[in-house]
Design an enzyme around this catalytic site. Structure first.
Site, PDB file in Angstrom:
ATOM      1  N   TYR A  52      -3.047  14.426 -13.647  1.00 14.55           N
ATOM      2  CA  TYR A  52      -4.144  13.453 -13.784  1.00 14.55           C
ATOM      3  C   TYR A  52      -5.514  14.103 -13.728  1.00 14.55           C
ATOM      4  O   TYR A  52      -6.517  13.396 -13.559  1.00 14.55           O
ATOM      5  CB  TYR A  52      -4.119  12.444 -12.623  1.00 14.55           C
ATOM      6  CG  TYR A  52      -2.807  11.819 -12.273  1.00 14.55           C
ATOM      7  CD1 TYR A  52      -2.168  10.938 -13.149  1.00 14.55           C
ATOM      8  CD2 TYR A  52      -2.206  12.066 -11.044  1.00 14.55           C
ATOM      9  CE1 TYR A  52      -0.967  10.335 -12.800  1.00 14.55           C
ATOM     10  CE2 TYR A  52      -1.009  11.455 -10.690  1.00 14.55           C
ATOM     11  CZ  TYR A  52      -0.396  10.598 -11.568  1.00 14.55           C
ATOM     12  OH  TYR A  52       0.770  10.005 -11.217  1.00 14.55           O
ATOM     13  N   CYS A  68       4.259  29.473 -15.309  1.00 12.70           N
ATOM     14  CA  CYS A  68       3.864  29.897 -16.650  1.00 12.70           C
ATOM     15  C   CYS A  68       3.348  28.729 -17.478  1.00 12.70           C
ATOM     16  O   CYS A  68       3.983  28.294 -18.445  1.00 12.70           O
ATOM     17  CB  CYS A  68       5.058  30.547 -17.334  1.00 12.70           C
ATOM     18  SG  CYS A  68       5.784  31.812 -16.298  1.00 12.70           S
ATOM     19  N   PRO A  79       0.822  -1.211   0.000  1.00  6.96           N
ATOM     20  CA  PRO A  79       0.000   0.000   0.000  1.00  6.96           C
ATOM     21  C   PRO A  79       0.859   1.266   0.000  1.00  6.96           C
ATOM     22  O   PRO A  79       1.871   1.338   0.701  1.00  6.96           O
ATOM     23  CB  PRO A  79      -0.763  -0.103   1.322  1.00  6.96           C
ATOM     24  CG  PRO A  79       0.186  -0.844   2.220  1.00  6.96           C
ATOM     25  CD  PRO A  79       0.918  -1.817   1.345  1.00  6.96           C
ATOM     26  N   GLY A  80       0.473   2.234  -0.795  1.00 10.87           N
ATOM     27  CA  GLY A  80       1.142   3.533  -0.774  1.00 10.87           C
ATOM     28  C   GLY A  80       0.132   4.596  -0.404  1.00 10.87           C
ATOM     29  O   GLY A  80       0.065   5.089   0.725  1.00 10.87           O
TER      30      GLY A  80
HETATM   31  C1  LIG Z   1       3.115   2.535  -6.957  1.00  6.35           C
HETATM   32  C2  LIG Z   1       3.131   1.120  -6.584  1.00  6.35           C
HETATM   33  C3  LIG Z   1       2.453   0.675  -5.449  1.00  6.35           C
HETATM   34  C4  LIG Z   1       1.612   1.575  -4.582  1.00  6.35           C
HETATM   35  O1  LIG Z   1       0.480   1.992  -5.217  1.00  6.35           O
HETATM   36  P1  LIG Z   1      -0.664   2.771  -4.379  1.00  6.35           P
HETATM   37  O2  LIG Z   1      -1.735   2.996  -5.347  1.00  6.35           O
HETATM   38  O3  LIG Z   1      -0.054   4.024  -3.873  1.00  6.35           O
HETATM   39  O4  LIG Z   1      -1.064   1.865  -3.261  1.00  6.35           O
HETATM   40  C5  LIG Z   1       2.561  -0.659  -5.130  1.00  6.35           C
HETATM   41  N1  LIG Z   1       3.286  -1.523  -5.884  1.00  6.35           N
HETATM   42  C6  LIG Z   1       3.943  -1.131  -6.988  1.00  6.35           C
HETATM   43  C7  LIG Z   1       4.715  -2.115  -7.759  1.00  6.35           C
HETATM   44  C8  LIG Z   1       3.890   0.201  -7.371  1.00  6.35           C
HETATM   45  O5  LIG Z   1       4.529   0.589  -8.479  1.00  6.35           O
END
Ligand SMILES: *Cc1c(COP(=O)(O)O)cnc(C)c1O
Length: 416
Positions: free
Chosen positions: A316, A345, A274-275
């Site tokens: 996005y 700009c 998770p990110g």
């Molecule tokens: C960017 C990425 C994530 C995290 O994605 P989220 O949408 O932020 O949870 C996990 N695994 C890989 C391989 C990624 O490139």
């Protein structure tokens, strides 16, 4: 869920008044709530408790060292995508056996550094990369642990730039090639093919695409089991969506309810990456209004943050809630809507469009959901020093990145 709330018309981060922080540290300013970060991590950990997965926080979402430290000291591993991120992982002393490394373009040096540090595994995205890792591991007299990133060809219904699990995306290896690789695994003398990895995209708000992808992978893994292939890990990636506007994404528990039965049947050690789920709503970007430019068509709120500080709206067309941090009255008397824009700009330089926001010069605004893919995507475009970052823990404030100076902008340059 997050700890940025209004109390008596003033925005707070945990127990700290955002206005005080903005005055003390200046703007543009990223403010993170440690309680929010940790609770998100714990929610996921709790939801999947039954199978005790390895949670590898995705560094690219927010790679500040203190942010990483907070999570790794809680037991989180790290999901990295470059040598620079490996360097960060080392700086916070993340044990190698909690690091997984994905990227379609790992260079020789990056592979070598990761092997030397002893990461848990590479998530490999192509046959040429597999060959390269084998060659380098052989030269270093090491065995490299590898998971193959499978492209399951599912559509996660998110922005096309953050869809990664469709056939036409550059990520991962198609199922047939994966089968072929395992059949010829003896060719790779210095690789241990121990896992399967999927990561189908980002900001996915429903469980269906995940379930679909895992179901496809399950069939593949069952085939492998029949053939006696000894797999240890299934990495189901990241991508869990969050609320930016009025989305109602699956919660950690809802997600776990849907995927746990499948994962238990597969019965491999599970990795999550998770990110955004952890970092996204744990941060805001605070900015000060420089000018109000009223035109017959529109009201432009020109602020001191711009697309170099926060690229998601430009990149996005992402929606982020924007509020005045004090007395957040929305409607202007004349009913005119506002575009919140930066000083860069480019017409694409905006933080929000057609918003109801009634502010005046020197007021502060806050952009919500700026904790993930915010600072980490920022740049120096237009020779703008990058913003400062602070972390709030209850009543304590930590400066975790100083504001850049003009000198920082030019320090690596050479006048000839
Ligand atoms: C960017 C990425 C994530 C995290 O994605 P989220 O949408 O932020 O949870 C996990 N695994 C890989 C391989 C990624 O490139």
């Amino acid at each position: 869920m997050h700890y940025f709330n209004f109390k008596k018309n003033n925005l707070y981060c945990e127990d700290m008044k955002v206005e005080d922080l903005a005055k003390q540290y200046g703007t543009p300013l990223f403010i993170y709530s440690s309680r929010t970060i940790l609770e998100h991590f714990l929610k996921l950990e709790q939801a999947f408790k039954e199978i005790n997965p390895l949670i590898c926080y995705s560094v690219k979402a927010n790679s500040n060292l203190s942010f990483l430290k907070l999570l790794t000291s809680q037991g989180s591993g790290l999901d990295i995508v470059s040598g620079g991120e490996l360097y960060r992982a080392k700086k916070v002393k993340c044990p190698g056996n909690r690091i997984v490394y994905a990227s379609v373009g790992k260079t020789d040096i990056e592979i070598e550094e990761a092997l030397k540090y002893g990461i848990l595994m590479f998530n490999v995205e192509s046959v040429p990369e597999l060959k390269r890792i084998n060659t380098i591991a052989k030269r270093l007299n090491k065995q490299a642990a590898v998971a193959l990133r499978v492209n399951p060809d599912v559509a996660p219904k998110t922005h096309k730039y953050i869809t990664t699990g469709k056939k036409e995306n550059k990520f991962g290896i198609d199922m047939d090639t994966v089968k072929d690789i395992f059949q010829k695994s003896k060719k790779y003398s210095n690789l241990n093919l121990i896992g399967i990895h999927i990561h189908i995209g980002s900001q996915i708000i429903e469980s269906k695409p995940f379930v679909e992808a895992i179901q496809k992978i399950k069939i593949l893994i069952e085939d492998f089991k029949k053939q006696g292939v000894g797999l240890e890990y299934l990495n189901i990636g990241g991508g869990l969506g969050i609320t930016y506007d009025n989305e109602t994404p699956q919660t950690a528990i809802e997600f776990a309810d849907k995927v746990l039965p499948l994962l238990k049947q597969i019965s491999l050690k599970v990795i999550l990456e998770p990110g955004r789920f952890i970092a996204g709503n744990a941060g805001i970007l605070v900015s000060k209004v420089t000018y109000i430019k009223d035109t017959p068509q529109k009201n432009f709120v020109i602020v001191d943050a711009a697309m170099n500080d926060f690229a998601r709206p430009s990149l996005y067309s992402a929606y982020h809630k924007i509020v005045a941090i004090k007395n957040n009255k929305k409607k202007r008397k004349d009913g005119k809507k506002a575009d919140i824009v930066g000083a860069i700009c480019e017409s694409g330089d905006f933080l929000g469009k057609d918003r109801e926001l009634d502010v005046k010069e020197k007021d502060y605004i806050a952009v919500f959901g700026a904790g993930a893919y915010g600072f980490s995507m920022s740049s120096n475009y237009n020779s703008r020093p990058r913003a400062a970052e602070i972390l709030v823990k209850d009543k304590k404030i930590f400066l975790i990145r100083k504001r850049e100076t003009y000198h920082d902008l030019i320090k690596e340059e050479i006048i000839i």
